[in-house]
Design an enzyme around this catalytic site. Structure first.
Site, PDB file in Angstrom:
ATOM      1  N   SER A   8       9.582   6.423  10.470  1.00  0.00           N
ATOM      2  CA  SER A   8       9.026   6.009  11.757  1.00  0.00           C
ATOM      3  C   SER A   8       9.505   4.605  12.108  1.00  0.00           C
ATOM      4  CB  SER A   8       7.493   6.026  11.665  1.00  0.00           C
ATOM      5  OG  SER A   8       6.917   5.491  12.830  1.00  0.00           O
ATOM      6  N   CYS A  47       2.899   8.306   1.895  1.00  0.00           N
ATOM      7  CA  CYS A  47       3.268   7.332   2.925  1.00  0.00           C
ATOM      8  C   CYS A  47       3.693   6.049   2.218  1.00  0.00           C
ATOM      9  CB  CYS A  47       2.054   7.095   3.826  1.00  0.00           C
ATOM     10  SG  CYS A  47       2.346   5.855   5.083  1.00  0.00           S
ATOM     11  N   CYS A 104      -1.980  -3.423  15.284  1.00  0.00           N
ATOM     12  CA  CYS A 104      -1.700  -2.993  13.911  1.00  0.00           C
ATOM     13  C   CYS A 104      -2.124  -4.024  12.866  1.00  0.00           C
ATOM     14  CB  CYS A 104      -0.201  -2.702  13.789  1.00  0.00           C
ATOM     15  SG  CYS A 104       0.323  -2.334  12.113  1.00  0.00           S
ATOM     16  N   GLU A 141       0.812  -1.219   0.000  1.00  0.00           N
ATOM     17  CA  GLU A 141       0.000   0.000   0.000  1.00  0.00           C
ATOM     18  C   GLU A 141       0.842   1.264   0.000  1.00  0.00           C
ATOM     19  OE1 GLU A 141      -3.082  -1.720   3.322  1.00  0.00           O
ATOM     20  OE2 GLU A 141      -2.217   0.257   3.544  1.00  0.00           O
ATOM     21  N   SER A 174       7.806   5.203  17.604  1.00  0.00           N
ATOM     22  CA  SER A 174       6.491   4.724  18.044  1.00  0.00           C
ATOM     23  C   SER A 174       6.610   4.216  19.472  1.00  0.00           C
ATOM     24  CB  SER A 174       6.014   3.587  17.129  1.00  0.00           C
ATOM     25  OG  SER A 174       5.816   4.069  15.828  1.00  0.00           O
ATOM     26  N   LEU A 175       6.268   5.047  20.421  1.00  0.00           N
ATOM     27  CA  LEU A 175       6.451   4.670  21.827  1.00  0.00           C
ATOM     28  C   LEU A 175       5.172   4.006  22.361  1.00  0.00           C
ATOM     29  CD1 LEU A 175       8.614   4.877  24.072  1.00  0.00           C
ATOM     30  CD2 LEU A 175       7.484   6.973  24.816  1.00  0.00           C
ATOM     31  N   HIS A 176       4.063   4.698  22.278  1.00  0.00           N
ATOM     32  CA  HIS A 176       2.726   4.187  22.602  1.00  0.00           C
ATOM     33  C   HIS A 176       2.475   3.812  24.062  1.00  0.00           C
ATOM     34  CE1 HIS A 176       2.401   4.426  18.354  1.00  0.00           C
ATOM     35  NE2 HIS A 176       2.815   3.216  18.050  1.00  0.00           N
ATOM     36  N   CYS A 194      -2.576   1.936   8.505  1.00  0.00           N
ATOM     37  CA  CYS A 194      -1.599   1.140   7.776  1.00  0.00           C
ATOM     38  C   CYS A 194      -1.977  -0.333   7.730  1.00  0.00           C
ATOM     39  CB  CYS A 194      -0.180   1.371   8.304  1.00  0.00           C
ATOM     40  SG  CYS A 194       0.285   0.511   9.788  1.00  0.00           S
ATOM     41  N   CYS A 233       2.973  -5.765  16.331  1.00  0.00           N
ATOM     42  CA  CYS A 233       2.316  -4.967  17.373  1.00  0.00           C
ATOM     43  C   CYS A 233       0.842  -5.376  17.442  1.00  0.00           C
ATOM     44  CB  CYS A 233       2.433  -3.479  17.067  1.00  0.00           C
ATOM     45  SG  CYS A 233       4.150  -2.967  16.902  1.00  0.00           S
ATOM     46  N   ASN A 280      -7.096   4.026  14.909  1.00  0.00           N
ATOM     47  CA  ASN A 280      -7.940   3.684  13.776  1.00  0.00           C
ATOM     48  C   ASN A 280      -8.331   2.219  13.951  1.00  0.00           C
ATOM     49  OD1 ASN A 280      -9.122   4.102  11.297  1.00  0.00           O
ATOM     50  ND2 ASN A 280      -7.281   5.024  10.435  1.00  0.00           N
ATOM     51  N   CYS A 288       4.863  -7.441   8.281  1.00  0.00           N
ATOM     52  CA  CYS A 288       5.776  -6.919   9.306  1.00  0.00           C
ATOM     53  C   CYS A 288       5.932  -7.945  10.420  1.00  0.00           C
ATOM     54  CB  CYS A 288       5.225  -5.605   9.875  1.00  0.00           C
ATOM     55  SG  CYS A 288       6.339  -4.839  11.069  1.00  0.00           S
ATOM     56  N   GLY A 307       5.350  -2.313   7.397  1.00  0.00           N
ATOM     57  CA  GLY A 307       6.729  -2.746   7.629  1.00  0.00           C
ATOM     58  C   GLY A 307       7.502  -1.895   8.605  1.00  0.00           C
ATOM     59  N   GLU A 308       8.624  -2.457   9.064  1.00  0.00           N
ATOM     60  CA  GLU A 308       9.509  -1.745   9.983  1.00  0.00           C
ATOM     61  C   GLU A 308      10.737  -1.300   9.173  1.00  0.00           C
ATOM     62  OE1 GLU A 308       9.825  -0.373  13.015  1.00  0.00           O
ATOM     63  OE2 GLU A 308      11.821   0.052  12.262  1.00  0.00           O
TER      64      GLU A 308
END
Ligand code: SAH
Ligand code: SF4
Length: 355
Positions: free
Chosen positions: A195, A104, A118, A91, A218-220, A340, A115, A296, A111, A163-164
């Site tokens: 990111s 983006c 996600c 995407e 990305s801490l979250h 994503c 997480c 989201n 990935c 992806g990372e």
């Protein structure tokens, strides 16, 4: 299968041509046809000699991505689904802001970080994208814009798709060098953000690159217990290790880092976590900016919901009162699965049910 020539930096293209018996100056000509005139085939490169074009055609493709689906949102966000040569789907999203057009990009097929909130992590990593496939996304979108005939250009990039990126580091770096090249697309490094979910050792490498590209982390969650619960990568790179890497980066680059924080209802959105986050960032507050992201919702992760507006406001106010720079991310394209991995996972399900 031939690889895309978009994967080569100008230096790599020059070396390759010289190694294959061509004159050095050909590289700049080819580069110009690729990124300024944006042709789709080697035969269109008018001022390049025939044997050079045949050589290139024999070894490289120009574009290896095929557009599979395009969805347009009411707010102007456009989501592209591209098919790779091996049939995998990725995407890419085009977003329109007051400051320009931002794309983006995706860096991997799936990935492995997994997480828990996600959509991309639902599908294990199938493979890394090569740099030509990452640049190819920008080129597809730029050519789409060219086709609209309004002299629009991709001015910003966020590496926040599937992806990372730091798990595909070399291809990421090549991609950054190609799109940033002043004689090519010339997308300013300061307009590009990468990111990461927090691969600490790569944050050190990235700091040492001497690039002006922005970093987002990305801490979250503000503590290990909570972070491990929602991001299992935290076992390998706990918060203390991340903060060490972050301090190295800040010290080395003096560049402001964005701290991403998805607000998940009743999970990480209490005032307690806001205060804890403020404490964690206190001594780094001059060089950090917290981006609060309304979650989201993803069908498969029903356990998570978006925080209530009231909770988002309280979280924001608490950070502000503690002197932390922060904002709430504006949302785009929620009507077209712009979170994503969402369009891709839906499309894959559709394809599976069709066979
Ligand atoms: N793998 C990298 C970059 C891609 S994800 C990373 O994790 O940073 C880009 C951002 O989108 C991350 O901050 C990620 O946590 C966030 N994200 C993932 N799924 C989301 C969702 N359903 N709603 C809101 N943000 C999401
Ligand atoms: Fe991978 Fe980023 Fe999604 Fe985590 S949030 S699963 S690292 S794409």
């Amino acid at each position: 299968m031939k690889k895309s020539i978009y994967g080569l930096t100008i230096d790599q293209l020059t070396d390759w041509l010289v190694e294959h018996g061509q004159k050095k100056f050909r590289a700049q000509q080819v580069w110009d046809w690729l990124y300024t005139k944006r042709v789709d085939s080697f035969s269109e490169m008018k001022n390049v000699n025939k044997d050079c074009l045949e050589l290139l055609d024999e070894h490289f493709a120009i574009q290896t991505l095929k557009q599979a689906v395009k969805q347009e949102s009411e707010d102007g966000t456009i989501k592209f689904l591209f098919e790779l040569e091996d049939g995998n789907l990725i995407e890419t999203v085009l977003m329109s802001f007051h400051y320009g057009l931002s794309v983006c990009v995706t860096t991997q097929v799936g990935c492995n970080i997994g997480c828990s909130f996600c959509a991309s992590g639902l599908l294990k990593k199938n493979r890394d994208l090569n740099s030509g496939e990452i640049v190819g996304q920008i080129m597809q979108v730029q050519k789409f814009l060219d086709g609209r005939g309004q002299d629009e250009r991709v001015s910003h990039i966020v590496v926040m798709g599937i992806g990372e990126p730091f798990d595909n580091y070399t291809n990421l770096m090549n991609f950054l060098r190609v799109v940033n090249d002043p004689k090519g697309l010339a997308i300013g490094a300061r307009h590009i953000t990468v990111s990461t979910s927090g691969l600490a050792h790569k944050i050190y490498d990235f700091a040492d690159e001497n690039l002006q590209v922005n970093l987002a982390l990305s801490l979250h969650a503000p503590n290990d217990e909570l972070r491990t619960q929602i991001m299992k990568i935290n076992r390998a790179f706990p918060i203390a290790k991340l903060m060490e890497a972050l301090d190295y980066y800040l010290d080395k680059t003096n560049r402001r880092v964005t701290i991403e924080y998805i607000l998940l209802k009743d999970v990480n959105d209490h005032q307690k976590e806001a205060l804890e986050l403020a404490r964690l960032l206190e001594k780094r507050r001059h060089l950090t900016y917290v981006n609060l992201i309304p979650y989201n919702p993803v069908d498969e992760h029903g356990q998570y919901q978006r925080s209530e507006p009231e909770a988002i406001r309280t979280f924001f106010d608490t950070l502000k009162k503690k002197g932390i720079h922060c904002g709430v991310r504006m949302e785009l394209g929620t009507d077209i699965d712009a979170a994503c991995g969402q369009l891709r996972s839906k499309q894959i399900k559709k394809r599976k049910s069709a066979v």
